[in-house]
Write a protein that holds these residues in place. Structure first.
Motif, PDB file in Angstrom:
ATOM      1  N   LEU A 268      38.610  75.607  51.741  1.00 18.24           N
ATOM      2  CA  LEU A 268      38.052  76.101  52.994  1.00 18.24           C
ATOM      3  C   LEU A 268      38.557  75.183  54.055  1.00 18.24           C
ATOM      4  O   LEU A 268      38.706  74.095  54.002  1.00 18.24           O
ATOM      5  CB  LEU A 268      36.459  75.747  52.816  1.00 18.24           C
ATOM      6  CG  LEU A 268      35.854  76.810  51.577  1.00 18.24           C
ATOM      7  CD1 LEU A 268      34.236  76.236  51.544  1.00 18.24           C
ATOM      8  CD2 LEU A 268      35.876  78.136  52.008  1.00 18.24           C
ATOM      9  N   HIS A 269      38.414  75.775  55.469  1.00 21.72           N
ATOM     10  CA  HIS A 269      39.105  74.980  56.572  1.00 21.72           C
ATOM     11  C   HIS A 269      37.832  75.204  57.825  1.00 21.72           C
ATOM     12  O   HIS A 269      37.358  76.218  57.985  1.00 21.72           O
ATOM     13  CB  HIS A 269      40.310  75.483  56.935  1.00 21.72           C
ATOM     14  CG  HIS A 269      41.236  75.493  56.006  1.00 21.72           C
ATOM     15  ND1 HIS A 269      42.143  74.316  55.566  1.00 21.72           N
ATOM     16  CD2 HIS A 269      41.891  76.449  55.226  1.00 21.72           C
ATOM     17  CE1 HIS A 269      42.939  74.828  54.979  1.00 21.72           C
ATOM     18  NE2 HIS A 269      42.935  75.855  54.473  1.00 21.72           N
ATOM     19  N   ALA A 270      37.860  73.872  58.277  1.00 23.29           N
ATOM     20  CA  ALA A 270      37.014  73.808  59.583  1.00 23.29           C
ATOM     21  C   ALA A 270      37.014  72.353  60.214  1.00 23.29           C
ATOM     22  O   ALA A 270      37.555  71.501  59.501  1.00 23.29           O
ATOM     23  CB  ALA A 270      35.322  74.166  59.312  1.00 23.29           C
TER      24      ALA A 270
ATOM     25  N   ASN B 196      32.406  78.058  61.998  1.00 22.44           N
ATOM     26  CA  ASN B 196      33.829  78.522  61.921  1.00 22.44           C
ATOM     27  C   ASN B 196      34.695  78.128  60.639  1.00 22.44           C
ATOM     28  O   ASN B 196      35.749  77.563  60.720  1.00 22.44           O
ATOM     29  CB  ASN B 196      34.583  78.006  63.170  1.00 22.44           C
ATOM     30  CG  ASN B 196      34.024  78.620  64.566  1.00 22.44           C
ATOM     31  OD1 ASN B 196      33.710  79.623  64.637  1.00 22.44           O
ATOM     32  ND2 ASN B 196      33.848  77.879  65.544  1.00 22.44           N
ATOM     33  N   VAL B 197      33.946  78.445  59.792  1.00 22.55           N
ATOM     34  CA  VAL B 197      34.732  78.098  58.205  1.00 22.55           C
ATOM     35  C   VAL B 197      35.618  79.214  58.220  1.00 22.55           C
ATOM     36  O   VAL B 197      35.246  80.562  58.123  1.00 22.55           O
ATOM     37  CB  VAL B 197      33.553  78.035  57.115  1.00 22.55           C
ATOM     38  CG1 VAL B 197      34.110  77.867  55.887  1.00 22.55           C
ATOM     39  CG2 VAL B 197      32.522  76.983  57.593  1.00 22.55           C
ATOM     40  N   ALA B 198      36.812  78.795  57.762  1.00 20.40           N
ATOM     41  CA  ALA B 198      37.935  79.870  57.214  1.00 20.40           C
ATOM     42  C   ALA B 198      38.237  79.456  55.845  1.00 20.40           C
ATOM     43  O   ALA B 198      37.912  78.502  55.366  1.00 20.40           O
ATOM     44  CB  ALA B 198      39.342  79.302  58.022  1.00 20.40           C
TER      45      ALA B 198
ATOM     46  N   PRO C  57      34.379  89.767  56.562  1.00 20.31           N
ATOM     47  CA  PRO C  57      34.036  88.441  56.742  1.00 20.31           C
ATOM     48  C   PRO C  57      33.116  87.926  55.931  1.00 20.31           C
ATOM     49  O   PRO C  57      32.242  88.895  55.414  1.00 20.31           O
ATOM     50  CB  PRO C  57      33.600  88.503  58.146  1.00 20.31           C
ATOM     51  CG  PRO C  57      33.002  89.778  58.407  1.00 20.31           C
ATOM     52  CD  PRO C  57      33.910  90.565  57.835  1.00 20.31           C
ATOM     53  N   LEU C  58      32.570  86.830  55.474  1.00 20.43           N
ATOM     54  CA  LEU C  58      31.788  86.341  54.711  1.00 20.43           C
ATOM     55  C   LEU C  58      30.664  86.181  55.506  1.00 20.43           C
ATOM     56  O   LEU C  58      30.629  85.121  56.422  1.00 20.43           O
ATOM     57  CB  LEU C  58      32.258  85.047  53.752  1.00 20.43           C
ATOM     58  CG  LEU C  58      33.210  85.223  52.604  1.00 20.43           C
ATOM     59  CD1 LEU C  58      33.794  83.892  52.396  1.00 20.43           C
ATOM     60  CD2 LEU C  58      32.644  85.848  51.841  1.00 20.43           C
ATOM     61  N   ILE C  59      29.642  86.880  55.650  1.00 23.84           N
ATOM     62  CA  ILE C  59      28.647  87.020  56.397  1.00 23.84           C
ATOM     63  C   ILE C  59      27.641  85.719  56.356  1.00 23.84           C
ATOM     64  O   ILE C  59      27.258  85.136  57.447  1.00 23.84           O
ATOM     65  CB  ILE C  59      27.528  88.025  56.058  1.00 23.84           C
ATOM     66  CG1 ILE C  59      28.191  89.469  56.309  1.00 23.84           C
ATOM     67  CG2 ILE C  59      26.439  88.165  56.921  1.00 23.84           C
ATOM     68  CD1 ILE C  59      28.885  89.767  57.546  1.00 23.84           C
TER      69      ILE C  59
END
Length: 172
Positions: free
Chosen positions: A11-13, A24-26, A107-109
């Protein structure tokens, strides 16, 4: 014999965020093995665990869950298609929430819709499971016949695993 196929999850943010703003988690899925393999992004039913692959996100604050997937609105999921499979060479990665090449990844809601209203440390977690060997656990409820044989062969190339990723974000 050791399986040389494998997936990892990250996970990135930004490490800090503001209240009343999305986190804004990627998401990144990477082939951590030494040979190419297939992966599938977030498809209809993945976040609610109605079908594989499962992508199960959650956000906690002070050990209390503040966001996770709600119950599914509709248990019917569309077909898994050949374009939903991504071939990853060793070391390659992809965003399982970004549509590409005809794949309609979602997207992951849970991550997309969450906006923290309180300051503090938030823990974002995501579990990816490809553990089911039963093709029926992967296939859609309707419309699957058109590509069934091809999709069944492709499912066999997805490494079976359960992995997770964690990311802490300080909200001010």
């Amino acid at each position: 014999m050791t399986d040389r196929r494998g997936l990892s999850l990250q996970l990135h943010a930004a490490p800090t965020a503001e209240r009343n703003r999305p986190l804004n988690v990627a998401v990144e899925v990477r082939n951590s093995g030494s040979v190419s393999c297939l992966a599938v992004g977030v498809v209809d039913g993945s976040e609610s665990a109605l079908r594989y692959p499962h992508y199960r996100p959650a956000i906690t604050r002070d050990g209390v869950v503040v966001a996770d997937p709600g119950p599914p609105e509709d248990p019917l999921v569309g077909p898994l298609r050949a374009v939903d499979f991504v071939r990853l060479e060793a070391g390659a990665a992809f965003d399982p929430t970004a549509a590409r090449g005809g794949a309609a990844f979602l997207p992951l809601i849970t991550f997309a819709n969450f906006t923290p209203t309180q300051p503090g440390e938030y823990l974002c977690t995501l579990e990816l499971s490809t553990a089911s060997g039963s093709v029926d656990d992967w296939l859609g409820v309707f419309g699957q016949d058109a590509e069934r044989d091809t999709v069944v062969r492709l499912i066999a190339e997805v490494p079976r695993t359960v992995i997770d990723a964690r990311l802490r974000i300080e909200v001010r």
